[in-house]
Design a protein around this motif. Structure first.
Motif, PDB file in Angstrom:
ATOM      1  N   VAL A 137       0.870  -1.183   0.000  1.00  0.00           N
ATOM      2  CA  VAL A 137       0.000   0.000   0.000  1.00  0.00           C
ATOM      3  C   VAL A 137       0.902   1.227   0.000  1.00  0.00           C
ATOM      4  CG1 VAL A 137      -1.746   1.335   1.237  1.00  0.00           C
ATOM      5  CG2 VAL A 137      -1.851  -1.173   1.261  1.00  0.00           C
ATOM      6  N   ALA A 138       0.689   2.130  -0.954  1.00  0.00           N
ATOM      7  CA  ALA A 138       1.436   3.385  -1.027  1.00  0.00           C
ATOM      8  C   ALA A 138       0.437   4.528  -0.846  1.00  0.00           C
ATOM      9  CB  ALA A 138       2.164   3.499  -2.358  1.00  0.00           C
ATOM     10  N   GLN A 139       0.489   5.163   0.312  1.00  0.00           N
ATOM     11  CA  GLN A 139      -0.481   6.203   0.685  1.00  0.00           C
ATOM     12  C   GLN A 139       0.146   7.580   0.461  1.00  0.00           C
ATOM     13  OE1 GLN A 139      -3.002   5.906   4.326  1.00  0.00           O
ATOM     14  NE2 GLN A 139      -1.747   7.601   5.077  1.00  0.00           N
ATOM     15  N   CYS A 140      -0.552   8.441  -0.289  1.00  0.00           N
ATOM     16  CA  CYS A 140      -0.040   9.768  -0.709  1.00  0.00           C
ATOM     17  C   CYS A 140       1.466   9.693  -0.948  1.00  0.00           C
ATOM     18  CB  CYS A 140      -0.402  10.867   0.282  1.00  0.00           C
ATOM     19  SG  CYS A 140       0.040  10.636   2.019  1.00  0.00           S
ATOM     20  N   PRO A 141       1.905   8.770  -1.823  1.00  0.00           N
ATOM     21  CA  PRO A 141       3.334   8.460  -1.902  1.00  0.00           C
ATOM     22  C   PRO A 141       4.182   9.537  -2.568  1.00  0.00           C
ATOM     23  CG  PRO A 141       2.160   7.276  -3.610  1.00  0.00           C
ATOM     24  CD  PRO A 141       1.111   7.958  -2.770  1.00  0.00           C
ATOM     25  N   GLY A 265      -1.548  -2.892 -10.236  1.00  0.00           N
ATOM     26  CA  GLY A 265      -1.869  -1.751  -9.386  1.00  0.00           C
ATOM     27  C   GLY A 265      -3.362  -1.476  -9.298  1.00  0.00           C
ATOM     28  N   GLU A 266      -3.788  -0.999  -8.141  1.00  0.00           N
ATOM     29  CA  GLU A 266      -5.151  -0.502  -7.933  1.00  0.00           C
ATOM     30  C   GLU A 266      -5.018   0.932  -7.441  1.00  0.00           C
ATOM     31  OE1 GLU A 266      -7.672  -3.046  -5.554  1.00  0.00           O
ATOM     32  OE2 GLU A 266      -6.689  -4.864  -6.299  1.00  0.00           O
ATOM     33  N   ILE A 267      -5.861   1.819  -7.934  1.00  0.00           N
ATOM     34  CA  ILE A 267      -5.744   3.243  -7.613  1.00  0.00           C
ATOM     35  C   ILE A 267      -7.029   3.744  -6.973  1.00  0.00           C
ATOM     36  CG2 ILE A 267      -5.421   5.553  -8.575  1.00  0.00           C
ATOM     37  CD1 ILE A 267      -3.848   4.217 -10.880  1.00  0.00           C
ATOM     38  N   GLU A 281     -12.685  11.944   8.717  1.00  0.00           N
ATOM     39  CA  GLU A 281     -13.334  11.136   7.687  1.00  0.00           C
ATOM     40  C   GLU A 281     -12.369  10.656   6.601  1.00  0.00           C
ATOM     41  OE1 GLU A 281     -15.551   8.762   5.627  1.00  0.00           O
ATOM     42  OE2 GLU A 281     -16.054   9.487   7.643  1.00  0.00           O
ATOM     43  N   PRO A 282     -11.380  11.474   6.184  1.00  0.00           N
ATOM     44  CA  PRO A 282     -10.411  10.934   5.217  1.00  0.00           C
ATOM     45  C   PRO A 282      -9.703   9.689   5.739  1.00  0.00           C
ATOM     46  CG  PRO A 282     -10.241  13.319   5.284  1.00  0.00           C
ATOM     47  CD  PRO A 282     -11.169  12.932   6.390  1.00  0.00           C
ATOM     48  N   PHE A 283      -9.322   9.704   7.014  1.00  0.00           N
ATOM     49  CA  PHE A 283      -8.697   8.519   7.613  1.00  0.00           C
ATOM     50  C   PHE A 283      -9.650   7.330   7.560  1.00  0.00           C
ATOM     51  CE2 PHE A 283      -8.698   5.970  11.559  1.00  0.00           C
ATOM     52  CZ  PHE A 283      -7.507   5.280  11.392  1.00  0.00           C
ATOM     53  N   GLU A 284     -10.909   7.549   7.918  1.00  0.00           N
ATOM     54  CA  GLU A 284     -11.890   6.462   7.922  1.00  0.00           C
ATOM     55  C   GLU A 284     -12.060   5.875   6.525  1.00  0.00           C
ATOM     56  OE1 GLU A 284     -13.202   5.061  10.481  1.00  0.00           O
ATOM     57  OE2 GLU A 284     -12.491   6.471  11.998  1.00  0.00           O
ATOM     58  N   ALA A 285     -12.130   6.746   5.515  1.00  0.00           N
ATOM     59  CA  ALA A 285     -12.297   6.260   4.135  1.00  0.00           C
ATOM     60  C   ALA A 285     -11.070   5.465   3.694  1.00  0.00           C
ATOM     61  CB  ALA A 285     -12.528   7.452   3.206  1.00  0.00           C
ATOM     62  N   LEU A 286      -9.882   5.983   4.008  1.00  0.00           N
ATOM     63  CA  LEU A 286      -8.647   5.299   3.639  1.00  0.00           C
ATOM     64  C   LEU A 286      -8.530   3.932   4.296  1.00  0.00           C
ATOM     65  CD1 LEU A 286      -6.317   8.369   3.875  1.00  0.00           C
ATOM     66  CD2 LEU A 286      -6.217   6.778   1.977  1.00  0.00           C
ATOM     67  N   VAL A 287      -8.740   3.902   5.601  1.00  0.00           N
ATOM     68  CA  VAL A 287      -8.518   2.655   6.335  1.00  0.00           C
ATOM     69  C   VAL A 287      -9.535   1.596   5.921  1.00  0.00           C
ATOM     70  CG1 VAL A 287      -9.867   2.998   8.474  1.00  0.00           C
ATOM     71  CG2 VAL A 287      -7.629   1.866   8.567  1.00  0.00           C
ATOM     72  N   ARG A 288     -10.743   2.005   5.569  1.00  0.00           N
ATOM     73  CA  ARG A 288     -11.742   1.045   5.063  1.00  0.00           C
ATOM     74  C   ARG A 288     -11.254   0.430   3.747  1.00  0.00           C
ATOM     75  NH1 ARG A 288     -15.750   4.892   6.740  1.00  0.00           N
ATOM     76  NH2 ARG A 288     -15.765   5.778   4.636  1.00  0.00           N
ATOM     77  N   ASP A 289     -10.793   1.278   2.844  1.00  0.00           N
ATOM     78  CA  ASP A 289     -10.320   0.778   1.550  1.00  0.00           C
ATOM     79  C   ASP A 289      -9.087  -0.109   1.710  1.00  0.00           C
ATOM     80  OD1 ASP A 289     -12.332   2.127   0.225  1.00  0.00           O
ATOM     81  OD2 ASP A 289     -11.084   3.842  -0.322  1.00  0.00           O
ATOM     82  N   ILE A 291      -8.172  -1.877   4.423  1.00  0.00           N
ATOM     83  CA  ILE A 291      -8.527  -3.147   5.052  1.00  0.00           C
ATOM     84  C   ILE A 291      -9.142  -4.091   4.020  1.00  0.00           C
ATOM     85  CG2 ILE A 291     -10.137  -4.242   6.665  1.00  0.00           C
ATOM     86  CD1 ILE A 291      -9.580  -1.868   8.577  1.00  0.00           C
ATOM     87  N   GLU A 292     -10.010  -3.558   3.173  1.00  0.00           N
ATOM     88  CA  GLU A 292     -10.623  -4.400   2.135  1.00  0.00           C
ATOM     89  C   GLU A 292      -9.546  -4.975   1.211  1.00  0.00           C
ATOM     90  OE1 GLU A 292     -11.976  -5.781  -1.547  1.00  0.00           O
ATOM     91  OE2 GLU A 292     -10.914  -3.858  -1.420  1.00  0.00           O
ATOM     92  N   PHE A 293      -8.617  -4.131   0.787  1.00  0.00           N
ATOM     93  CA  PHE A 293      -7.537  -4.567  -0.112  1.00  0.00           C
ATOM     94  C   PHE A 293      -6.628  -5.584   0.576  1.00  0.00           C
ATOM     95  CE2 PHE A 293      -3.079  -3.949  -1.406  1.00  0.00           C
ATOM     96  CZ  PHE A 293      -3.148  -4.271  -2.753  1.00  0.00           C
TER      97      PHE A 293
END
Length: 315
Positions: A137-141, A265-267, A281-289, A291-293
């Motif tokens: 996972v590469a977050q705001c890389p 890759g998935e974007i 909310e940005p954290f919540e949206a990110l962590v949900r995505d 965890i699913e991945f």
């Protein structure tokens, strides 16, 4: 009756190079031999700057999490302090992978790496070098140092030259490094001076943190030439890119170009700033995505039928 905590957290110190890295290992309660995700932070940041929040959520989802701080920063070893070496940080990732592979109680065949900001760039590099990993996972890389330098502006780069020169001289003399701020107000001399940089850092620093808003200036030339996004095309495993549409530190257009070259890759894109990803909310949206991945990619491999036996047909 007390509710059982969904995970336990263990303090860890693992060897890397000439010193050691401090880390937290989160083990999900009631999960035998869970997969594990290794978490590394951004430019000069330490693991207590919201990596624990991501690690807790992964552990609650049944995935062990190993969050570490690079050498020379926070409560990890290494001297001089606040020295950012790309080569050493990548070696810290290698050492973290080696540690989790042999740790009892973890499935060392199901490992993912997770990096944010500068650590997101490292996650790309590490994933290209470790095909045995299951996911990344590469977050705001941080994907392109030249693009980030241009976003900062040529005037800021010119202003940094005298500080770089003094620090390189200090290195030769083996005296204390000359520091430059990691984040500062717009127009100030710093590695990041976008309007959201200094407040963004301050928002994720907990009380009592060992974080210092400075780094040895000698790192700047290597930052400009570090372009981990180029390695995306060589990544054989699934990688999730979480990209800010309004990123002031790691320009999203360049990051998207690199992300699209990753074979598996998935974007995911988000209307939140670079520093907004850690809270609310940005954290919540990110962590949900994420965890699913991670749940999808780290699932146990399907059992293979024994030799000479035919797998049952399923409709």
């Amino acid at each position: 009756m007390a509710t059982k905590k969904p995970y336990t957290r263990h303090d860890v110190l693992f060897s890397s190079g000439d010193s050691s890295c401090a880390a937290w290992l989160y083990l999900p309660t009631g999960v035998t031999s869970p997969p594990v995700v290794i978490l590394g932070h951004g430019l000069g940041a330490t693991r207590d700057m919201r990596l624990d929040a991501f690690a807790e959520r992964f552990a609650k989802a049944g995935i062990a999490a190993f969050a570490f701080t690079y050498r020379h920063f926070g409560d990890s070893g290494g001297h001089p302090r606040q020295l950012l070496s790309i080569k050493k940080q990548l070696a810290d990732w290698d050492a973290a992978i080696s540690w989790v592979k042999v740790r009892r109680g973890i499935d060392g065949t199901r490992i993912a790496v997770w990096g944010s900001s500068f650590g997101g760039g490292h996650a790309i590099t590490v994933a290209s070098r470790h095909p045995e990993l299951r996911a990344a996972v590469a977050q705001c890389p941080f994907t392109d140092g030249l693009a980030s330098a241009l976003a900062l502006g040529p005037a800021a780069t010119v202003k940094a030259f005298p500080v770089i020169t003094r620090d390189l001289a200090a290195k030769v003399r083996r005296s204390a490094p000359v520091m430059i701020p990691l984040a500062a107000a717009p127009g100030s001399l710093a590695l990041m001076n976008a309007p959201d940089a200094l407040p963004g850092y301050r928002a994720i620093v907990p009380a009592g943190s060992t974080f210092r808003n400075e780094v040895a200036a000698r790192v700047i030339p290597s930052l400009v030439t570090y372009r981990p996004g180029r390695a995306a095309k060589n990544i054989e495993l699934p990688i999730l890119f979480c990209i800010s549409n309004t990123d002031t530190v790691t320009p999203p257009a360049q990051t998207l170009r690199y992300a699209r070259t990753a074979p598996r890759g998935e974007i995911k894109t988000y209307d939140a700033g670079h520093f907004d990803f850690y809270l609310g909310e940005p954290f919540e949206a990110l962590v949900r995505d994420q965890i699913e991945f991670l749940t999808r990619q780290l699932a146990p491999a399907p059992a293979t039928p024994a030799p000479g036996r035919i797998a049952p047909h399923r409709r």
